[in-house]
Enzyme design. Structure first.
Site, PDB file in Angstrom:
ATOM      1  N   ASP A  38       0.843  -1.198   0.000  1.00 16.22           N
ATOM      2  CA  ASP A  38       0.000   0.000   0.000  1.00 16.22           C
ATOM      3  C   ASP A  38       0.884   1.255   0.000  1.00 16.22           C
ATOM      4  OD1 ASP A  38      -2.532  -1.577   0.487  1.00 16.22           O
ATOM      5  OD2 ASP A  38      -1.325  -2.156   2.220  1.00 16.22           O
ATOM      6  N   GLU A  76       1.628  -6.264  -5.371  1.00 16.53           N
ATOM      7  CA  GLU A  76       1.254  -5.477  -6.548  1.00 16.53           C
ATOM      8  C   GLU A  76       2.452  -4.718  -7.123  1.00 16.53           C
ATOM      9  OE1 GLU A  76      -2.364  -3.240  -6.232  1.00 16.53           O
ATOM     10  OE2 GLU A  76      -1.587  -1.579  -7.439  1.00 16.53           O
TER      11      GLU A  76
END
Ligand code: TRH
Length: 392
Positions: free
Chosen positions: A24, A287
């Site tokens: 994040d 990610e």
């Protein structure tokens, strides 16, 4: 475009909560840097967990409420908010984190409120094409827009800063720079690469598949070097520790047969890129490292972030289908089998898939070199985001 000609004033705010790990903050920090460097946008990044942030930005002081790094203002986001929020041009909430109440209330009172954007997680699934850029109306009448990163021209695109591939080529052509990098990590002896050996970076979650692969690698006819940033992957390599060792030590190397494991410190994102450029194969996760492995133009295994009900396997399959669209069918089959077995924790299947994968390594390498151009052809994420803001 020069920063001054594209400068959008006033500033943009990005809010990020750290759910776990580093993805994040990794994505939002990278976006903040690119908006600032490539577009001259003044960015304030609000983060709730500075300890996690410090792992990927070692110069950060986790005790400070406000600080500046690489031109970005970094605010420690506490509840309730300790600092005064100054409305800017854009307000990004990353990954559906909930903005502070005070910010939402103040925005509602503004004649010209900042554009409110929810930046979502990256996926290659087709459904995002119909949702990307859509507004949603909140019960209090405020509106926010959904921005979906993705691989298709209709999506929000992929994070990739300007000049990245030129920097990569220049570093790979500079043995001194590589030597310096390895020396700083404490592994100068790796600077002279053994042409017979395979170098693999490992930044995965723990999985029995990694244990099985590593045990297989110790019997390989040629040396295999694993470069492992200190973290979860080491849980799956515990079998390498001798009876008097309880844990891996950063800076140390461990050997079993032809397998050599080197435990690296966590470094900045810029240094982490070099690890991916240096290795022949990268095992990445989440990610952001997943995307950086693609930009490194090397074959990779994606250990996707696990989700309930195996939703992540759908995401993995959607990506693999896109990635392999122009790859020959045998190479496709063996690479997909390897990624699937790694993600499904299937030990023996993973070893079998590895043996097939090695046969197609050259094809996969060539494909990895061509892929970034294909993936980025409709523009990178920050460019699409800036254009989205201009049009809104
Ligand atoms: O750390 P991740 O697993 O993060 C996440 C989070 O768990 C998140 O909640 C989840 O939703 C998301 O995955 C999908 O994996 P990721 O995304 O690869 O982030 C790692 C970041 O850490 C990336 O920005 C690269 C950075 N990094 C460094 O900067 N230095 C290092 O030495 C290493 C190993 C990583």
């Amino acid at each position: 475009m020069t920063p001054s000609s594209t400068s959008l004033s006033p500033h943009w705010d990005i809010f990020c909560t750290v759910i776990d790990n580093f993805g994040d903050i990794g994505v939002t920090w990278r976006l903040a840097k690119q908006l600032s460097t490539d577009f001259g946008i003044q960015v304030t990044l609000w983060v709730d967990c500075l300890d996690s942030f410090q792992c990927i930005l070692p110069s950060l002081d986790a005790q400070l409420t406000t600080q500046e790094h690489q031109g970005i203002t970094i605010e420690h986001w506490q509840t309730p908010l300790k600092q005064t929020w100054k409305p800017g041009r854009v307000l990004i909430e990353a990954f559906a984190c909930e903005l502070p109440d005070s910010v939402i209330h103040e925005r509602k009172t503004l004649a010209h409120p900042p554009l409110w954007i929810n930046l979502d997680y990256l996926t290659a699934e087709a459904w995002i094409d119909d949702c990307h850029g859509l507004p949603s109306l909140l019960s209090d009448g405020q509106q926010r827009f959904f921005f979906f990163p993705g691989f298709s021209p209709k999506s929000g695109g992929l994070l990739c800063e300007k000049g990245l591939f030129e920097r990569q080529t220049s570093w790979l052509n500079n043995p001194h720079a590589q030597h310096d990098w390895l020396t700083q990590l404490g592994f100068t002896h790796l600077a002279t690469k053994n042409a017979d050996a395979t170098y693999i970076s490992v930044f995965s979650y723990a999985t029995p598949a990694l244990t099985a692969l590593s045990q297989h690698w110790q019997q390989d006819s040629k040396p295999i070097h694993l470069l492992v940033p200190h973290g979860k992957s080491l849980d799956s390599l515990q079998w390498m520790l001798s009876s008097h060792e309880t844990h891996f030590i950063t800076g140390n190397s461990y050997h079993a047969g032809n397998l050599h494991v080197h435990v690296l410190p966590m470094t900045s994102q810029e240094e982490f890129d070099k690890l991916l450029w240096y290795c022949d194969l990268n095992i990445v996760r989440g990610e952001d490292s997943f995307l950086r492995a693609q930009w490194a133009q090397k074959p990779f295994i994606w250990h996707i972030y696990p989700q309930e009900d195996n939703v992540h396997i759908d995401k993995l399959t959607a990506f693999m289908t896109q990635y392999c669209a122009s790859l020959d069918s045998e190479a496709t089959q063996c690479w997909q089998a390897l990624c699937l077995a790694f993600n499904e924790d299937k030990s023996q299947t993973c070893v079998d898939a590895w043996l097939a994968f090695v046969q197609h390594n050259q094809t996969l390498k060539k494909h990895a070199e061509k892929w970034p151009k294909q993936a980025l052809n409709a523009g990178d994420l920050a460019t699409r985001l800036v254009n989205f803001v201009k049009k809104s």
